[in-house]
Every structure is written in structure tokens, then in C-alpha cells.
Design a protein around this motif. Structure first.
Motif, PDB file in Angstrom:
ATOM      1  N   HIS A  15      17.043  -3.385  47.222  1.00  0.00           N
ATOM      2  CA  HIS A  15      16.176  -4.538  47.475  1.00  0.00           C
ATOM      3  C   HIS A  15      16.386  -5.036  48.899  1.00  0.00           C
ATOM      4  O   HIS A  15      17.258  -4.554  49.630  1.00  0.00           O
ATOM      5  CB  HIS A  15      16.401  -5.648  46.441  1.00  0.00           C
ATOM      6  N   ILE A  16      15.566  -5.976  49.278  1.00  0.00           N
ATOM      7  CA  ILE A  16      15.545  -6.443  50.662  1.00  0.00           C
ATOM      8  C   ILE A  16      16.879  -7.057  51.066  1.00  0.00           C
ATOM      9  O   ILE A  16      17.242  -7.053  52.237  1.00  0.00           O
ATOM     10  CB  ILE A  16      14.392  -7.452  50.875  1.00  0.00           C
ATOM     11  N   GLY A  17      17.647  -7.562  50.091  1.00  0.00           N
ATOM     12  CA  GLY A  17      18.942  -8.162  50.397  1.00  0.00           C
ATOM     13  C   GLY A  17      19.981  -7.134  50.798  1.00  0.00           C
ATOM     14  O   GLY A  17      20.637  -7.267  51.841  1.00  0.00           O
ATOM     15  N   ASN A  18      20.146  -6.076  49.975  1.00  0.00           N
ATOM     16  CA  ASN A  18      21.189  -5.105  50.335  1.00  0.00           C
ATOM     17  C   ASN A  18      20.721  -4.097  51.371  1.00  0.00           C
ATOM     18  O   ASN A  18      21.522  -3.322  51.900  1.00  0.00           O
ATOM     19  CB  ASN A  18      21.789  -4.398  49.113  1.00  0.00           C
ATOM     20  N   LEU A  19      19.426  -4.117  51.721  1.00  0.00           N
ATOM     21  CA  LEU A  19      18.958  -3.289  52.833  1.00  0.00           C
ATOM     22  C   LEU A  19      19.649  -3.679  54.136  1.00  0.00           C
ATOM     23  O   LEU A  19      19.919  -2.827  54.985  1.00  0.00           O
ATOM     24  CB  LEU A  19      17.445  -3.424  52.996  1.00  0.00           C
ATOM     25  N   ARG A  20      19.950  -4.967  54.305  1.00  0.00           N
ATOM     26  CA  ARG A  20      20.550  -5.409  55.571  1.00  0.00           C
ATOM     27  C   ARG A  20      21.872  -4.695  55.831  1.00  0.00           C
ATOM     28  O   ARG A  20      22.165  -4.294  56.961  1.00  0.00           O
ATOM     29  CB  ARG A  20      20.779  -6.925  55.559  1.00  0.00           C
ATOM     30  N   ALA A  21      22.677  -4.512  54.775  1.00  0.00           N
ATOM     31  CA  ALA A  21      23.954  -3.804  54.962  1.00  0.00           C
ATOM     32  C   ALA A  21      23.700  -2.369  55.395  1.00  0.00           C
ATOM     33  O   ALA A  21      24.377  -1.853  56.294  1.00  0.00           O
ATOM     34  CB  ALA A  21      24.763  -3.842  53.670  1.00  0.00           C
ATOM     35  N   ALA A  22      22.718  -1.719  54.762  1.00  0.00           N
ATOM     36  CA  ALA A  22      22.401  -0.336  55.139  1.00  0.00           C
ATOM     37  C   ALA A  22      21.955  -0.265  56.590  1.00  0.00           C
ATOM     38  O   ALA A  22      22.429   0.577  57.368  1.00  0.00           O
ATOM     39  CB  ALA A  22      21.309   0.207  54.215  1.00  0.00           C
ATOM     40  N   LEU A  23      21.052  -1.149  56.982  1.00  0.00           N
ATOM     41  CA  LEU A  23      20.497  -1.119  58.332  1.00  0.00           C
ATOM     42  C   LEU A  23      21.558  -1.431  59.381  1.00  0.00           C
ATOM     43  O   LEU A  23      21.677  -0.733  60.402  1.00  0.00           O
ATOM     44  CB  LEU A  23      19.339  -2.112  58.433  1.00  0.00           C
ATOM     45  N   PHE A  24      22.346  -2.488  59.168  1.00  0.00           N
ATOM     46  CA  PHE A  24      23.351  -2.873  60.164  1.00  0.00           C
ATOM     47  C   PHE A  24      24.382  -1.758  60.366  1.00  0.00           C
ATOM     48  O   PHE A  24      24.753  -1.434  61.502  1.00  0.00           O
ATOM     49  CB  PHE A  24      24.058  -4.158  59.754  1.00  0.00           C
ATOM     50  N   ASN A  25      24.846  -1.177  59.267  1.00  0.00           N
ATOM     51  CA  ASN A  25      25.839  -0.108  59.394  1.00  0.00           C
ATOM     52  C   ASN A  25      25.229   1.128  60.050  1.00  0.00           C
ATOM     53  O   ASN A  25      25.892   1.811  60.845  1.00  0.00           O
ATOM     54  CB  ASN A  25      26.429   0.232  58.025  1.00  0.00           C
ATOM     55  N   TRP A  26      23.967   1.418  59.754  1.00  0.00           N
ATOM     56  CA  TRP A  26      23.271   2.540  60.395  1.00  0.00           C
ATOM     57  C   TRP A  26      23.141   2.305  61.896  1.00  0.00           C
ATOM     58  O   TRP A  26      23.410   3.205  62.700  1.00  0.00           O
ATOM     59  CB  TRP A  26      21.898   2.712  59.751  1.00  0.00           C
TER      60      TRP A  26
END
Length: 440
Positions: A15-26
């Protein structure tokens, strides 16, 4: 070398909330030329589903967040067992037998006394005979990590200097009575053995981070650099958690939201930098700095994604949409021109087909009752088909002279009659693309 990871549990969709962790770490990994690992936290055999593993991969690929390596925690259970044995030998892991009901009663009693609901370590007082008796009555116990009751401190990439008193935190359960290894232990072992250098995750993990720092030390490892991003709220500051089910990436994709609209917004939302639309994930790397993000809850409005999607589509060159346009049956000789005409009037890709339908089949005319006579008179003055770029100007000039109408009262009824829409491309560009005379 910089190594980051995204470690979703395959128990649901991203979901849009845990996407931020994926994007920032990427972004951190790509900016440093490092490694980004997709690591599935699938140690719960009952809740983890292969369909969600596939869906998470699909969503990340749709976004363009490629990974360099994939890991499955379910394939590493022997590593967690070895780490647990080491900590048992060192006296840092102990067996406890309280039931959930007993623990809940303890918490309530402490809260009623105005004290923090911290586990009282009663299990440490059990004799071997008492443990054996409890095992025979209740089965195997759960295993808790014995925290050193001192302050745990680190410099957070977003929150700054963090200091947590371990005495105010319950000894975390690392292994359940049924043998299931929990996230806290699996994540620590993986981060150490995979050489993770940077971890960005939500601020709801701050306490987990404190305990994991001690567990890492107990295993002889060095913690990565941690940063905890703010949690998202709704546009009015309301809790977003209950709405996350409707904000899964696949739901947004089904609504026609473009991946770069999502990534462009998430890469800057909550930071000191303005949101700027980018064409590809790699374009977000320049200027990204996790330290530019604030700790305060971040307001997110899903409605912001629609205008950004329209802008993403409007900026797409024909080559990117050529196959899609051909699939709708647009002839090759007019397809590039068709795209130039409609691109700034397309809210989602689905609307490409809608516009082609207007040009190919003609629209259902929208004619106000008071304009019926005017439209009929105007159509009688319409030049013969096929039309060209001069047709609209020639026609409206003739209609103006014949009826005396001008401005919006002249142009809008004619637009409605030809396209069935109140807005759209310039009519001088529309007329040459019509595949037949208007059916009015």
C-alpha cells in the motif's frame, strides 16, 4: 558498499504507506551505486501467501523499482536457530510461559497503577522444575531477549539523536511457543549477515530499532544506519491506517494512476523539497536526501495523484504509447497526430480509447433544448467531408454570419454536438481526425 533492503511480509498487497520504505531504500542504494535487496519476511507459514509474493514483485516492477537480489526468510530458518542458540548460551534468551490472557492482565494492572506496561521478567525466576512442569501443562514456551536495562542511543537519519531507556521496554519475544521466528530476530540476523548498511522504515518501528540494536550487539554485529520516516495521515490529519486497504498499489493502478505520479509524489512528500514530476525512477535520485524529511506526520491526499497522472501522460512521447494506440485500432498514418491532439486531454490511459471512439464512431451529441434550432442551422452550413485544419474556422465564421452568435454561445454548442464533451482539444485539430461526418 551501500546495501539496503525492502522487507515486506507477503500477507497482503503493498500500500501507499509501506511504499515509502521501498522507495527510500531503493533511492539510497541507487544513489550510492550500491545493492538493493528484496527480502520477503515470510516466516509465518499461515499468513504468508505465494500470491502476495507474486503481487509484490509485480507492483515493484510496475513502479520500476528493480532489485539486485531476492531473499526469502523462510529459507534461512537454520540461521535464526543458530543465532538463538548462541544467545541462549550467553544468557540473553530466556523461555517464558505466560498466556496472552495473563500478559494482558499484567499490562492492565500496571496501567491502573500508573506504571508503564513492561513485562516483569517473572520467567527469569522460574526453576528448571517449574519450567518442566509448565512445559508439560502448556507446551513449549516463547523465547524473550533479555535487554540490558540501559539507554539505547543512535543518531537517526531523520529523527536526529534518539535515546530510549531499555528499562521502559518489554523484553521482546523473538520466538513463539510454536517455534515461529518473529520479525525482530529474523530481521537482525539478515541485516547483519547480508551486510545491510542503511535501513529506512516507518517511525512506528523506533522501539523495534532500539531492541534490535541490542540484539545486534549481542550477536557481535554493528547496526546499520537507521532512519525513520514519518507516518502518512489523510489530508485533514486523520489516521490513514484504516484506509490503506483502498490505497494498495494495485488499486491505484486499476484506477489508472501512473507509476511516476506515485513515485514523484512519494519521493518528496514530507520533505523540505517541492514535489516535482519526473519521467523515470532514476530521475528521482538526483537531489534525494533522506535527511531532508521531517519527523512530523505527513498529510497525503490520494486526489493529488490524478492531476499528476494527467501531467505524466501529457508528457509522454508518441513512442511510449504507440503500441497502446495501435491496439485501439488507430490507423498508423494518423496515430502520431491523434496522440498530439489528445495527449493533454487524457486523465488516464483508459481515456485514449474514449477519444478514439469519438473520432472513429462519432460522439453521442449533447444538445441543450434551447440550442437545437441553432445546431440544426449550423450543421446545414458545415463544409463537405472530409475535413481539414481550415474546416472549423471556415464553418464557425459562416455560422456566426448566419446566426449572429459569437463567443461561447457559438462555439460551445457546436463542440457539444461534435464531441459530446464540454472540453477537449482545439476543434480545429479535432475536425481533420473525424473518421465520418458528425451523426447529429
Amino acid at each position: 558498499m551501500t546495501v539496503t533492503r525492502f522487507a515486506p511480509s507477503p500477507t497482503g498487497y503493498i500500500h501507499i504507506g509501506n511504499l515509502r520504505a521501498a522507495l527510500f531504500n531503493w533511492l539510497i542504494a541507487r544513489k550510492a551505486g550500491g545493492t538493493f535487496i528484496l527480502r520477503f519476511d515470510d516466516t509465518d507459514p499461515e499468513r504468508s501467501k505465494e500470491e502476495y509474493v507474486d503481487a509484490i514483485r509485480e507492483d515493484l516492477e510496475w513502479l520500476g523499482l528493480t532489485w539486485d537480489r531476492e531473499e526469502r526468510q523462510s529459507a534461512r530458518l537454520d540461521r535464526y536457530a543458530e543465532a538463538a542458540d548462541r544467545m541462549r548460551t550467553d544468557g540473553r534468551l530466556y523461555e517464558a510461559f505466560e498466556t496472552p490472557t495473563e500478559l494482558d492482565l499484567k499490562r492492565k494492572k500496571l496501567l491502573n497503577m500508573g506504571r508503564p506496561p513492561v513485562y516483569d521478567r517473572a520467567a527469569l525466576e522460574l526453576s528448571e522444575d517449574e519450567k518442566a512442569k509448565l512445559r508439560s501443562e502448556r507446551g513449549a514456551g516463547h523465547w524473550r531477549f533479555k535487554l540490558d536495562q540501559e539507554r539505547i542511543e543512535w543518531t537517526d537519519g531523520i529523527l536526529g539523536d534518539v535515546s530510549i531507556d531499555a528499562a521502559s521496554v518489554s523484553d521482546p519475544v523473538l520466538i513463539r511457543g510454536d517455534g515461529q521466528v518473529l520479525y525482530t530476530l529474523a530481521s537482525v540476523v539478515d541485516d547483519l549477515e547480508m551486510g545491510i548498511t542503511d535501513v529506512v522504515r516507518g517511525s512506528d518501528h523506533v522501539t523495534n530499532t532500539a531492541t534490535q540494536i541490542q540484539i545486534m550487539a549481542a550477536l557481535g554485529g554493528t547496526p546499520p544506519a537507521f532512519a525513520h520516516h514519518s507516518l502518512l495521515t489523510g489530508p485533514q490529519g486523520e489516521a490513514l491506517s484504516k484506509r490503506l486497504g483502498t490505497l494498495s498499489l494495485r488499486d491505484l493502478r486499476a484506477q489508472g494512476i501512473e507509476p511516476m505520479a506515485i513515485l514523484s509524489l512519494m519521493a518528496r512528500l514530507g520533505s523540505a523539497d517541492p514535489v516535482e514530476l519526473r519521467a523515470a525512477p532514476e530521475d528521482l535520485i538526483e537531489g534525494f536526501d533522506v535527511g531532508r524529511f521531517g519527523a512530523a506526520p505527513t498529510k497525503f491526499d490520494v486526489a493529488d495523484l490524478s492531476p499528476m497522472t494527467a501531467r505524466v501522460i501529457a508528457a509522454m512521447p508518441y513512442d511510449l504509447v504507440a503500441d497502446e494506440i495501435r491496439a485501439h485500432g488507430v490507423p498508423d498514418d494518423i496515430a502520431p497526430r491523434f496522440w498530439e491532439v489528445v495527449r493533454e486531454n487524457v486523465g488516464t490511459r483508459a481515456e485514449i480509447a474514449d477519444w478514439w471512439s469519438v473520432f472513429r464512431d462519432g460522439a453521442t451529441p449533447v444538445i441543450a433544448e434551447e440550442d437545437r434550432g441553432f445546431v440544426a442551422e449550423a450543421l446545414a452550413l458545415l463544409p463537405p467531408y472530409p475535413y481539414d485544419s481550415e474546416t472549423w474556422g471556415t464553418w464557425t465564421t459562416a455560422v456566426k454570419e448566419a446566426t449572429g452568435r459569437k463567443g461561447k454561445s457559438l462555439f460551445m454548442p457546436l463542440r457539444h454536438a461534435i464531441t459530446g464533451r464540454t472540453r477537449g482539444p482545439e476543434m480545429a485539430d479535432v475536425m481533420p481526425l473525424l473518421q465520418s461526418p458528425p451523426k447529429v
